[in-house]
Design a protein around this motif. Structure first.
Motif, PDB file in Angstrom:
ATOM      1  N   GLU A   1      -4.496   3.113   2.457  1.00 39.42           N
ATOM      2  CA  GLU A   1      -4.365   1.863   3.309  1.00 39.42           C
ATOM      3  C   GLU A   1      -3.140   1.376   3.024  1.00 39.42           C
ATOM      4  N   LEU A   2      -2.625   0.955   4.305  1.00 35.83           N
ATOM      5  CA  LEU A   2      -1.409   0.072   4.535  1.00 35.83           C
ATOM      6  C   LEU A   2      -1.819  -1.232   4.946  1.00 35.83           C
ATOM      7  N   ARG A   3      -1.233  -2.391   4.229  1.00 32.27           N
ATOM      8  CA  ARG A   3      -1.487  -3.576   4.434  1.00 32.27           C
ATOM      9  C   ARG A   3      -0.375  -4.406   4.743  1.00 32.27           C
ATOM     10  N   LEU A   4      -0.266  -5.175   6.077  1.00 27.05           N
ATOM     11  CA  LEU A   4       0.765  -5.522   6.526  1.00 27.05           C
ATOM     12  C   LEU A   4       0.637  -7.188   6.484  1.00 27.05           C
ATOM     13  N   THR A   5       1.392  -8.105   6.132  1.00 27.92           N
ATOM     14  CA  THR A   5       0.966  -9.475   5.833  1.00 27.92           C
ATOM     15  C   THR A   5       2.131 -10.265   6.648  1.00 27.92           C
ATOM     16  N   VAL A   6       1.577 -11.038   7.773  1.00 26.54           N
ATOM     17  CA  VAL A   6       2.517 -11.820   8.688  1.00 26.54           C
ATOM     18  C   VAL A   6       2.374 -13.287   8.157  1.00 26.54           C
ATOM     19  N   SER A   7       4.010 -13.604   8.020  1.00 23.63           N
ATOM     20  CA  SER A   7       4.168 -15.121   7.768  1.00 23.63           C
ATOM     21  C   SER A   7       5.219 -15.496   8.792  1.00 23.63           C
ATOM     22  N   LYS A   8       5.407 -16.949   8.875  1.00 24.16           N
ATOM     23  CA  LYS A   8       6.712 -17.545   9.561  1.00 24.16           C
ATOM     24  C   LYS A   8       6.913 -18.851   8.714  1.00 24.16           C
ATOM     25  N   GLY A   9       8.214 -18.947   8.467  1.00 19.83           N
ATOM     26  CA  GLY A   9       8.683 -20.050   7.825  1.00 19.83           C
ATOM     27  C   GLY A   9       7.849 -20.052   6.368  1.00 19.83           C
ATOM     28  N   GLY A  10       7.748 -19.225   5.772  1.00 18.08           N
ATOM     29  CA  GLY A  10       6.978 -19.191   4.351  1.00 18.08           C
ATOM     30  C   GLY A  10       5.711 -19.433   4.670  1.00 18.08           C
ATOM     31  N   GLU A  11       5.152 -19.581   5.665  1.00 14.50           N
ATOM     32  CA  GLU A  11       3.546 -20.016   5.581  1.00 14.50           C
ATOM     33  C   GLU A  11       3.113 -18.731   6.283  1.00 14.50           C
ATOM     34  N   PRO A  12       1.699 -18.427   5.871  1.00 18.24           N
ATOM     35  CA  PRO A  12       1.028 -17.222   6.451  1.00 18.24           C
ATOM     36  C   PRO A  12       0.490 -17.613   7.711  1.00 18.24           C
TER      37      PRO A  12
ATOM     38  N   PHE B   1      -4.570  -0.954   7.880  1.00 17.40           N
ATOM     39  CA  PHE B   1      -4.986   0.421   8.510  1.00 17.40           C
ATOM     40  C   PHE B   1      -5.073   1.413   7.480  1.00 17.40           C
ATOM     41  N   THR B   2      -5.603   2.346   7.996  1.00 17.79           N
ATOM     42  CA  THR B   2      -5.824   3.722   7.211  1.00 17.79           C
ATOM     43  C   THR B   2      -5.089   4.753   7.781  1.00 17.79           C
ATOM     44  N   ALA B   3      -4.350   5.291   7.077  1.00 19.81           N
ATOM     45  CA  ALA B   3      -3.227   6.309   7.411  1.00 19.81           C
ATOM     46  C   ALA B   3      -3.144   7.403   6.663  1.00 19.81           C
TER      47      ALA B   3
ATOM     48  N   GLY C   1       0.947  -1.334  -0.093  1.00 18.67           N
ATOM     49  CA  GLY C   1      -0.104  -0.071  -0.059  1.00 18.67           C
ATOM     50  C   GLY C   1       0.868   1.360  -0.047  1.00 18.67           C
ATOM     51  N   THR C   2       0.276   2.552   0.350  1.00 16.98           N
ATOM     52  CA  THR C   2       0.936   3.633   0.153  1.00 16.98           C
ATOM     53  C   THR C   2       0.824   4.515   1.438  1.00 16.98           C
ATOM     54  N   LEU C   3       1.650   5.228   1.879  1.00 14.66           N
ATOM     55  CA  LEU C   3       1.237   6.423   2.901  1.00 14.66           C
ATOM     56  C   LEU C   3       1.503   7.450   2.100  1.00 14.66           C
ATOM     57  N   ASP C   4       0.122   8.131   1.990  1.00 12.73           N
ATOM     58  CA  ASP C   4       0.085   9.328   0.900  1.00 12.73           C
ATOM     59  C   ASP C   4      -0.026  10.607   1.932  1.00 12.73           C
ATOM     60  N   PRO C   5       0.716  11.799   1.205  1.00 11.42           N
ATOM     61  CA  PRO C   5       0.573  12.869   1.842  1.00 11.42           C
ATOM     62  C   PRO C   5      -0.840  13.701   1.790  1.00 11.42           C
TER      63      PRO C   5
ATOM     64  N   VAL D   1      -3.520   6.532  13.096  1.00 15.85           N
ATOM     65  CA  VAL D   1      -3.558   5.503  12.249  1.00 15.85           C
ATOM     66  C   VAL D   1      -4.847   4.585  12.962  1.00 15.85           C
ATOM     67  N   HIS D   2      -5.670   4.295  11.898  1.00 15.54           N
ATOM     68  CA  HIS D   2      -6.971   3.695  12.430  1.00 15.54           C
ATOM     69  C   HIS D   2      -6.919   2.266  11.685  1.00 15.54           C
ATOM     70  N   PRO D   3      -7.140   1.246  12.623  1.00 21.34           N
ATOM     71  CA  PRO D   3      -7.310  -0.510  12.063  1.00 21.34           C
ATOM     72  C   PRO D   3      -8.505  -0.385  11.474  1.00 21.34           C
TER      73      PRO D   3
END
Length: 313
Positions: free
Chosen positions: A208-219, A259-261, A199-203, A246-248
């Motif tokens: 929208e900022l999207r963060l994707t969590v994985s471990k050992g290559g698995e979501p 999140f929306t920022a 996503g982007t942090l726009d002036p 920042v709002h979840p």
């Protein structure tokens, strides 16, 4: 400042002034420009007055740039803690100078307390305890000497009171050498987890900022709630450390956390994502330039070291 230069005298001067309420000017341009002053409710500390067209309302001041706002003041009782683990004490004072004891609960807490180094390489999201008289106390590990900033994010329970984020400086005495901000990377690694930023942090507009969590290559699809959501994101602007609200967004329990920022200006920002999994909270950190769309290189050693250096209290 060269390595080995002592800031003890600097910290002592800070300690003499931090108990006094003051306002700070509004950053209105890219963060490498001097902050401009704003007339009205906010006192200026540097730069020249901002020119505003007749009838045009000034832009809202970002959070964390004032120690006092709307009749409330963040009063830090320990402005020069030593290197290492120490106890921080503070209170929120009302317009009469009395300690505030009643707060609304937001994101599962009455008050959120953040401490970050001025170079944005140390970040602490702490959970202080409040005494009946309104004094807050928390243990903090500040690993290096230098300049830091503490933020209190809260909403007084008084009728009509608005949510506020106040900021105050603190200085850790000792030899100080600022560290460079890590380069922008879309992936951070912490404790074996990989977190990818999209996503982007726009002036000047929500993004929208999207963060994707994985471990050992698995979501990771079983994130646990943390502070009322499946992740908590703090964004700070390089230079003046303006604190972005920042709002979840709805969603969960993973692997995506959204999140929306809105970035108040172009410039460089540091993002800190707290997420809980298997009973432990971890922090992934990112450097982002407002307006730049994230790329997808492999995680760097710098990103891994930095993300692993943040703790919670």
């Amino acid at each position: 400042m060269n390595t080995g230069t002592k800031i003890t005298a600097f910290a002592a001067a800070l300690a003499a002034t931090f108990g006094t309420a003051y306002g700070v000017g509004k950053g209105v341009g890219p963060v490498d420009e001097p902050p401009r002053a704003e007339h009205g409710d906010h006192a200026a500390t540097a730069g020249t007055p901002e020119e505003t067209a007749p009838g045009q309302a000034p832009a809202e001041l970002p959070g964390g740039l004032q120690v006092s706002q709307d009749g409330y003041t963040l009063a830090l009782e320990t402005p020069a803690p030593p290197v290492g683990r120490s106890t921080l004490k503070f209170s929120v004072r009302d317009a009469a100078g009395e300690k505030v004891t009643a707060f609304a609960t937001e994101h599962d807490k009455e008050l959120h307390f953040i401490v970050a180094s001025r170079d944005l390489t140390v970040f602490r999201h702490l959970h202080p305890e409040k005494a009946p008289d309104g004094t807050w106390t928390v243990e903090a590990d500040l690993p290096r000497a230098g300049a830091y900033k503490a933020f209190a994010d809260f909403k007084p329970a008084a009728k009509g009171a608005e949510a506020l984020t106040l900021g105050v400086d603190l200085g850790v005495p000792g030899a100080y050498a600022p560290r460079p901000l890590p380069a922008p990377e879309p992936t951070a690694t912490v404790d074996g987890y990989q977190v990818r930023l999209g996503g982007t942090l726009d002036p000047g507009k929500p993004g929208e900022l999207r963060l994707t969590v994985s471990k050992g290559g698995e979501p990771v699809t079983d994130l646990e709630p943390h502070l009322g959501a499946y992740g908590h994101l703090v964004a700070l602007r390089q230079g003046d450390l303006a604190y972005l609200h920042v709002h979840p967004n709805e969603g969960g329990p993973g692997p995506d956390v959204s999140f929306t920022a809105t970035a108040p200006t172009p410039g460089t920002y540091r993002l800190f994502l707290d997420f809980r999994h298997e009973g432990e909270v971890r922090t992934a950190a990112f450097t982002v330039k407002a307006g730049d769309r994230t790329a997808a290189p492999a995680p760097s050693e710098t990103a891994e070291r930095d993300a692993g250096g943040h703790t919670h209290g």
